[in-house]
Every structure is written in structure tokens, then in C-alpha cells.
Design a protein around this motif. Structure first.
Motif, PDB file in Angstrom:
ATOM      1  N   ASP A  97      -0.314   9.217 -10.310  1.00 59.31           N
ATOM      2  CA  ASP A  97      -1.422   8.571  -9.651  1.00 59.31           C
ATOM      3  C   ASP A  97      -1.261   7.075  -9.797  1.00 59.31           C
ATOM      4  OD1 ASP A  97      -3.894   7.317  -9.142  1.00 59.31           O
ATOM      5  OD2 ASP A  97      -4.904   9.229  -9.366  1.00 59.31           O
ATOM      6  N   PRO A  98      -1.276   6.304  -8.688  1.00 56.12           N
ATOM      7  CA  PRO A  98      -1.057   4.877  -8.768  1.00 56.12           C
ATOM      8  C   PRO A  98      -2.197   4.098  -9.419  1.00 56.12           C
ATOM      9  CG  PRO A  98      -1.577   5.502  -6.511  1.00 56.12           C
ATOM     10  CD  PRO A  98      -1.431   6.781  -7.321  1.00 56.12           C
ATOM     11  N   ALA A  99      -3.354   4.677  -9.567  1.00 59.06           N
ATOM     12  CA  ALA A  99      -4.494   3.921 -10.099  1.00 59.06           C
ATOM     13  C   ALA A  99      -4.427   3.785 -11.600  1.00 59.06           C
ATOM     14  CB  ALA A  99      -5.793   4.595  -9.701  1.00 59.06           C
ATOM     15  N   THR A 105      -7.354  -5.389  -4.344  1.00 64.69           N
ATOM     16  CA  THR A 105      -8.487  -5.436  -5.266  1.00 64.69           C
ATOM     17  C   THR A 105      -9.133  -6.808  -5.355  1.00 64.69           C
ATOM     18  OG1 THR A 105      -6.954  -5.789  -7.102  1.00 64.69           O
ATOM     19  CG2 THR A 105      -7.670  -3.528  -6.707  1.00 64.69           C
ATOM     20  N   THR A 129      -3.339  -3.966  -6.808  1.00 67.08           N
ATOM     21  CA  THR A 129      -3.294  -3.298  -8.108  1.00 67.08           C
ATOM     22  C   THR A 129      -2.864  -1.847  -7.927  1.00 67.08           C
ATOM     23  OG1 THR A 129      -5.135  -4.688  -8.828  1.00 67.08           O
ATOM     24  CG2 THR A 129      -4.660  -2.765 -10.159  1.00 67.08           C
ATOM     25  N   GLY A 130      -2.022  -1.375  -8.831  1.00 64.26           N
ATOM     26  CA  GLY A 130      -1.589   0.013  -8.819  1.00 64.26           C
ATOM     27  C   GLY A 130      -0.586   0.268  -9.920  1.00 64.26           C
ATOM     28  N   TRP A 131      -0.482   1.532 -10.338  1.00 63.71           N
ATOM     29  CA  TRP A 131       0.496   1.930 -11.340  1.00 63.71           C
ATOM     30  C   TRP A 131       0.337   1.154 -12.642  1.00 63.71           C
ATOM     31  CZ3 TRP A 131       2.325   6.299  -9.630  1.00 63.71           C
ATOM     32  CH2 TRP A 131       2.460   6.487  -8.262  1.00 63.71           C
ATOM     33  N   GLY A 163       1.842   2.326  -3.251  1.00 63.51           N
ATOM     34  CA  GLY A 163       0.764   2.880  -4.063  1.00 63.51           C
ATOM     35  C   GLY A 163      -0.184   1.834  -4.617  1.00 63.51           C
ATOM     36  N   PHE A 164      -0.109   0.610  -4.109  1.00 63.28           N
ATOM     37  CA  PHE A 164      -1.012  -0.450  -4.543  1.00 63.28           C
ATOM     38  C   PHE A 164      -2.208  -0.519  -3.604  1.00 63.28           C
ATOM     39  CE2 PHE A 164       2.838  -1.563  -6.663  1.00 63.28           C
ATOM     40  CZ  PHE A 164       2.459  -2.282  -7.785  1.00 63.28           C
ATOM     41  N   ALA A 165      -3.330  -0.995  -4.120  1.00 64.01           N
ATOM     42  CA  ALA A 165      -4.538  -1.179  -3.316  1.00 64.01           C
ATOM     43  C   ALA A 165      -5.001  -2.623  -3.467  1.00 64.01           C
ATOM     44  CB  ALA A 165      -5.639  -0.232  -3.781  1.00 64.01           C
ATOM     45  N   GLU A 210       0.838  -1.208   0.000  1.00 59.75           N
ATOM     46  CA  GLU A 210       0.000   0.000   0.000  1.00 59.75           C
ATOM     47  C   GLU A 210       0.868   1.251   0.000  1.00 59.75           C
ATOM     48  OE1 GLU A 210      -3.992  -1.692   2.241  1.00 59.75           O
ATOM     49  OE2 GLU A 210      -2.364  -0.885   3.479  1.00 59.75           O
TER      50      GLU A 210
END
Length: 135
Positions: A133-135, A33, A43-45, A29-31, A26
Motif C-alpha cells: 500500500d503506497p500510503a 498532499t 506523498t506515498g510509500w 503510487g504517490f498522491a 500518481e
């Protein structure tokens, strides 16, 4: 956040302390999912990493040397590196353009796993930016 519809190959990374590894990812920058208590999808980036609990057998992470590593390929190298400056492997892992053509940084992840974040040097925006933005 649902699991994105993406193609590609994603690492499945064993951790000795799976719940304890989630905050590290996290912070990058990952979340979370998807998954369950023993298998977590982050998931991220624009990419994914799958986490699993290490145990006996082929997933056991050695105590003194971790043979596992993850490479995150994203143009947002600066943004991720700024999040985890205290985890940068020094001196060799510092953020810079490498002779093999990548702009990258190396950080120490859970269980001593090497995590490298990079993007081809020739594709980096000049100057490199620290936003994203990591998303």
C-alpha cells in the motif's frame, strides 16, 4: 490527504511540464498532499517528493541529458515496479539484487529523469512480494 508529519530529506524535482508530471508520480503510487500550482508535494510509500516547474536559471532541465534523479527507498520495490514495468530502463535498470547491496529497479521519469526504487537486499522479505500500500 494532509501533509504527513515526517522527518527526513526530500527531493525537489524540477519538471518542464509540471501538470504533465503529476500523473507519472500518481502512477508510482504517490498522491498530491499539498502545494500550489507551481510547487506540488506528493506523498506515498512512506516518503515525499516535491515537484516544481522548471524554468530559466538553475532549475532549467537540459533537453538532452537530465542531471536530476530521485531514489525512493522502500521495501515495496516489487509493488512499485509492477505499476511501471513499461518505464523500466532496459537492460540495465531491470528489477534485481545489485552488487552494491540493494534490490532495485531503474525507471525513466518525466524529462528523462532517472528514478530508482530500492531497498537493502539483506532486508528484503523472501520471496519478494508484489503487494503493498503506497500510503
Amino acid at each position: 490527504m494532509p501533509i504527513p508529519e515526517t522527518t527526513g530529506a526530500f527531493a525537489i524535482v524540477p519538471h518542464n511540464d509540471l501538470p504533465g508530471a503529476i500523473p507519472f508520480w500518481e502512477r508510482l503510487g504517490f498522491a498530491r498532499t499539498g502545494g500550489d500550482s507551481a510547487y506540488i508535494i506528493m506523498t506515498g510509500w512512506g516518503c515525499e517528493v516535491h515537484l516544481t516547474q522548471a524554468g530559466a536559471g538553475p532549475w532549467r532541465v537540459p533537453e538532452e541529458h537530465n542531471p536530476f534523479g530521485v531514489f525512493i527507498r522502500t521495501p515495496e520495490v516489487d509493488a512499485i515496479a509492477a505499476r511501471v514495468d513499461d518505464l523500466v530502463v532496459r537492460p540495465g535498470g531491470v528489477l534485481r539484487h545489485r552488487e552494491w547491496g540493494l534490490y532495485e529497479v531503474g525507471i525513466c521519469g518525466p524529462d528523462g529523469m532517472l528514478v530508482r526504487i530500492g531497498w537493502p537486499s539483506r532486508l528484503m522479505r523472501e520471496p519478494a512480494t508484489a503487494g503493498g500500500d503506497p500510503a
